[in-house]
Write a protein that holds these residues in place. Structure first.
Motif, PDB file in Angstrom:
ATOM      1  N   SER A 122       0.828  -1.213   0.000  1.00  0.00           N
ATOM      2  CA  SER A 122       0.000   0.000   0.000  1.00  0.00           C
ATOM      3  C   SER A 122       0.858   1.257   0.000  1.00  0.00           C
ATOM      4  O   SER A 122       0.473   2.272  -0.589  1.00  0.00           O
ATOM      5  N   THR A 123       2.031   1.201   0.612  1.00  0.00           N
ATOM      6  CA  THR A 123       2.939   2.345   0.586  1.00  0.00           C
ATOM      7  C   THR A 123       3.425   2.609  -0.828  1.00  0.00           C
ATOM      8  O   THR A 123       3.428   3.753  -1.292  1.00  0.00           O
ATOM      9  N   VAL A 124       3.808   1.554  -1.527  1.00  0.00           N
ATOM     10  CA  VAL A 124       4.300   1.710  -2.899  1.00  0.00           C
ATOM     11  C   VAL A 124       3.196   2.226  -3.818  1.00  0.00           C
ATOM     12  O   VAL A 124       3.448   3.041  -4.716  1.00  0.00           O
ATOM     13  N   LEU A 125       1.961   1.795  -3.594  1.00  0.00           N
ATOM     14  CA  LEU A 125       0.863   2.193  -4.472  1.00  0.00           C
ATOM     15  C   LEU A 125       0.264   3.552  -4.131  1.00  0.00           C
ATOM     16  O   LEU A 125      -0.160   4.278  -5.029  1.00  0.00           O
ATOM     17  N   MET A 126       0.212   3.915  -2.859  1.00  0.00           N
ATOM     18  CA  MET A 126      -0.535   5.109  -2.473  1.00  0.00           C
ATOM     19  C   MET A 126       0.313   6.336  -2.185  1.00  0.00           C
ATOM     20  O   MET A 126      -0.180   7.445  -2.288  1.00  0.00           O
ATOM     21  N   LEU A 127       1.556   6.180  -1.810  1.00  0.00           N
ATOM     22  CA  LEU A 127       2.325   7.320  -1.332  1.00  0.00           C
ATOM     23  C   LEU A 127       2.942   8.205  -2.414  1.00  0.00           C
ATOM     24  O   LEU A 127       2.955   9.429  -2.251  1.00  0.00           O
ATOM     25  N   PRO A 128       3.435   7.686  -3.539  1.00  0.00           N
ATOM     26  CA  PRO A 128       4.154   8.549  -4.488  1.00  0.00           C
ATOM     27  C   PRO A 128       3.311   9.656  -5.128  1.00  0.00           C
ATOM     28  O   PRO A 128       3.790  10.785  -5.252  1.00  0.00           O
ATOM     29  N   VAL A 129       2.096   9.383  -5.531  1.00  0.00           N
ATOM     30  CA  VAL A 129       1.296  10.385  -6.250  1.00  0.00           C
ATOM     31  C   VAL A 129       0.936  11.583  -5.367  1.00  0.00           C
ATOM     32  O   VAL A 129       1.157  12.726  -5.784  1.00  0.00           O
ATOM     33  N   PRO A 130       0.418  11.403  -4.137  1.00  0.00           N
ATOM     34  CA  PRO A 130       0.114  12.599  -3.344  1.00  0.00           C
ATOM     35  C   PRO A 130       1.352  13.409  -2.969  1.00  0.00           C
ATOM     36  O   PRO A 130       1.304  14.635  -2.923  1.00  0.00           O
ATOM     37  N   VAL A 131       2.466  12.734  -2.724  1.00  0.00           N
ATOM     38  CA  VAL A 131       3.704  13.464  -2.416  1.00  0.00           C
ATOM     39  C   VAL A 131       4.143  14.266  -3.634  1.00  0.00           C
ATOM     40  O   VAL A 131       4.563  15.422  -3.517  1.00  0.00           O
ATOM     41  N   ALA A 132       4.038  13.685  -4.825  1.00  0.00           N
ATOM     42  CA  ALA A 132       4.399  14.401  -6.051  1.00  0.00           C
ATOM     43  C   ALA A 132       3.462  15.584  -6.293  1.00  0.00           C
ATOM     44  O   ALA A 132       3.907  16.654  -6.722  1.00  0.00           O
ATOM     45  N   ILE A 133       2.172  15.418  -6.020  1.00  0.00           N
ATOM     46  CA  ILE A 133       1.220  16.518  -6.193  1.00  0.00           C
ATOM     47  C   ILE A 133       1.558  17.660  -5.241  1.00  0.00           C
ATOM     48  O   ILE A 133       1.550  18.833  -5.624  1.00  0.00           O
ATOM     49  N   LEU A 134       1.894  17.333  -3.997  1.00  0.00           N
ATOM     50  CA  LEU A 134       2.246  18.373  -3.039  1.00  0.00           C
ATOM     51  C   LEU A 134       3.571  19.048  -3.408  1.00  0.00           C
ATOM     52  O   LEU A 134       3.803  20.199  -3.039  1.00  0.00           O
ATOM     53  N   ALA A 135       4.437  18.348  -4.140  1.00  0.00           N
ATOM     54  CA  ALA A 135       5.703  18.928  -4.586  1.00  0.00           C
ATOM     55  C   ALA A 135       5.528  19.786  -5.836  1.00  0.00           C
ATOM     56  O   ALA A 135       6.472  20.435  -6.274  1.00  0.00           O
ATOM     57  N   GLY A 136       4.334  19.770  -6.446  1.00  0.00           N
ATOM     58  CA  GLY A 136       4.065  20.631  -7.590  1.00  0.00           C
ATOM     59  C   GLY A 136       3.830  19.918  -8.904  1.00  0.00           C
ATOM     60  O   GLY A 136       3.520  20.552  -9.908  1.00  0.00           O
ATOM     61  N   TRP A 137       3.959  18.610  -8.948  1.00  0.00           N
ATOM     62  CA  TRP A 137       3.736  17.856 -10.182  1.00  0.00           C
ATOM     63  C   TRP A 137       2.295  17.360 -10.201  1.00  0.00           C
ATOM     64  O   TRP A 137       1.750  16.933  -9.185  1.00  0.00           O
ATOM     65  N   THR A 138       1.673  17.428 -11.365  1.00  0.00           N
ATOM     66  CA  THR A 138       0.304  16.942 -11.525  1.00  0.00           C
ATOM     67  C   THR A 138       0.290  15.824 -12.561  1.00  0.00           C
ATOM     68  O   THR A 138       0.847  15.991 -13.642  1.00  0.00           O
ATOM     69  N   PRO A 139      -0.330  14.682 -12.251  1.00  0.00           N
ATOM     70  CA  PRO A 139      -0.408  13.602 -13.234  1.00  0.00           C
ATOM     71  C   PRO A 139      -1.154  14.062 -14.485  1.00  0.00           C
ATOM     72  O   PRO A 139      -2.066  14.898 -14.405  1.00  0.00           O
ATOM     73  N   PRO A 140      -0.800  13.537 -15.662  1.00  0.00           N
ATOM     74  CA  PRO A 140      -1.432  13.978 -16.911  1.00  0.00           C
ATOM     75  C   PRO A 140      -2.950  13.822 -16.919  1.00  0.00           C
ATOM     76  O   PRO A 140      -3.645  14.670 -17.481  1.00  0.00           O
ATOM     77  N   TRP A 141      -3.478  12.773 -16.312  1.00  0.00           N
ATOM     78  CA  TRP A 141      -4.924  12.547 -16.353  1.00  0.00           C
ATOM     79  C   TRP A 141      -5.684  13.500 -15.418  1.00  0.00           C
ATOM     80  O   TRP A 141      -6.900  13.585 -15.492  1.00  0.00           O
ATOM     81  N   MET A 142      -4.974  14.236 -14.557  1.00  0.00           N
ATOM     82  CA  MET A 142      -5.637  15.150 -13.640  1.00  0.00           C
ATOM     83  C   MET A 142      -5.371  16.617 -13.972  1.00  0.00           C
ATOM     84  O   MET A 142      -5.789  17.496 -13.231  1.00  0.00           O
ATOM     85  N   ARG A 143      -4.697  16.905 -15.069  1.00  0.00           N
ATOM     86  CA  ARG A 143      -4.328  18.283 -15.380  1.00  0.00           C
ATOM     87  C   ARG A 143      -5.524  19.144 -15.751  1.00  0.00           C
ATOM     88  O   ARG A 143      -5.475  20.355 -15.608  1.00  0.00           O
ATOM     89  N   LYS A 144      -6.606  18.553 -16.212  1.00  0.00           N
ATOM     90  CA  LYS A 144      -7.806  19.325 -16.552  1.00  0.00           C
ATOM     91  C   LYS A 144      -8.530  19.790 -15.295  1.00  0.00           C
ATOM     92  O   LYS A 144      -9.245  20.769 -15.315  1.00  0.00           O
ATOM     93  N   ARG A 145      -8.354  19.070 -14.194  1.00  0.00           N
ATOM     94  CA  ARG A 145      -9.048  19.391 -12.943  1.00  0.00           C
ATOM     95  C   ARG A 145      -8.037  19.897 -11.915  1.00  0.00           C
ATOM     96  O   ARG A 145      -7.652  19.178 -11.005  1.00  0.00           O
ATOM     97  N   GLN A 146      -7.602  21.121 -12.056  1.00  0.00           N
ATOM     98  CA  GLN A 146      -6.585  21.665 -11.162  1.00  0.00           C
ATOM     99  C   GLN A 146      -7.137  22.092  -9.799  1.00  0.00           C
ATOM    100  O   GLN A 146      -6.398  22.182  -8.836  1.00  0.00           O
ATOM    101  N   ALA A 147      -8.426  22.366  -9.739  1.00  0.00           N
ATOM    102  CA  ALA A 147      -9.011  22.838  -8.477  1.00  0.00           C
ATOM    103  C   ALA A 147      -8.993  21.724  -7.437  1.00  0.00           C
ATOM    104  O   ALA A 147      -9.410  20.601  -7.694  1.00  0.00           O
ATOM    105  N   GLY A 148      -8.490  22.046  -6.272  1.00  0.00           N
ATOM    106  CA  GLY A 148      -8.523  21.104  -5.161  1.00  0.00           C
ATOM    107  C   GLY A 148      -7.477  20.009  -5.211  1.00  0.00           C
ATOM    108  O   GLY A 148      -7.644  18.990  -4.541  1.00  0.00           O
TER     109      GLY A 148
END
Length: 79
Positions: A23-49
């Motif tokens: 669960s650490t490998v699957l769940m931790l990288p994306v939120p940490v990357a979002i908080l660091a300023g990177w947005t996944p390509p599939w979420m770039r249309k929904r920047q709010a929140g």
């Protein structure tokens, strides 16, 4: 087979730690990357929140972490 007995889950604690690692490998990288300023390509249309979503996922991860550590059986609790 998982047997519920007295509010705890019987089973090998190794399985709890393996599930925590997966669960650490699957769940931790994306939120940490979002908080660091990177947005996944599939979420770039929904920047709010985005930060709120990242904090929400981290809260879910924290609950899983606490549940895994406190919910795993100790060697003394086995019969």
């Amino acid at each position: 087979m998982i047997v519920y007995e007295g509010g705890g889950v019987n089973g090998d604690p190794l399985y709890h730690w393996i599930a925590l690692a997966v669960s650490t490998v699957l769940m931790l990288p994306v939120p940490v990357a979002i908080l660091a300023g990177w947005t996944p390509p599939w979420m770039r249309k929904r920047q709010a929140g985005m930060r709120l979503r990242a904090y929400g996922i981290l809260c879910i991860y924290a609950i899983m972490l606490v549940n895994s550590i406190l919910g795993s059986p100790t060697p003394h609790s086995r019969r």
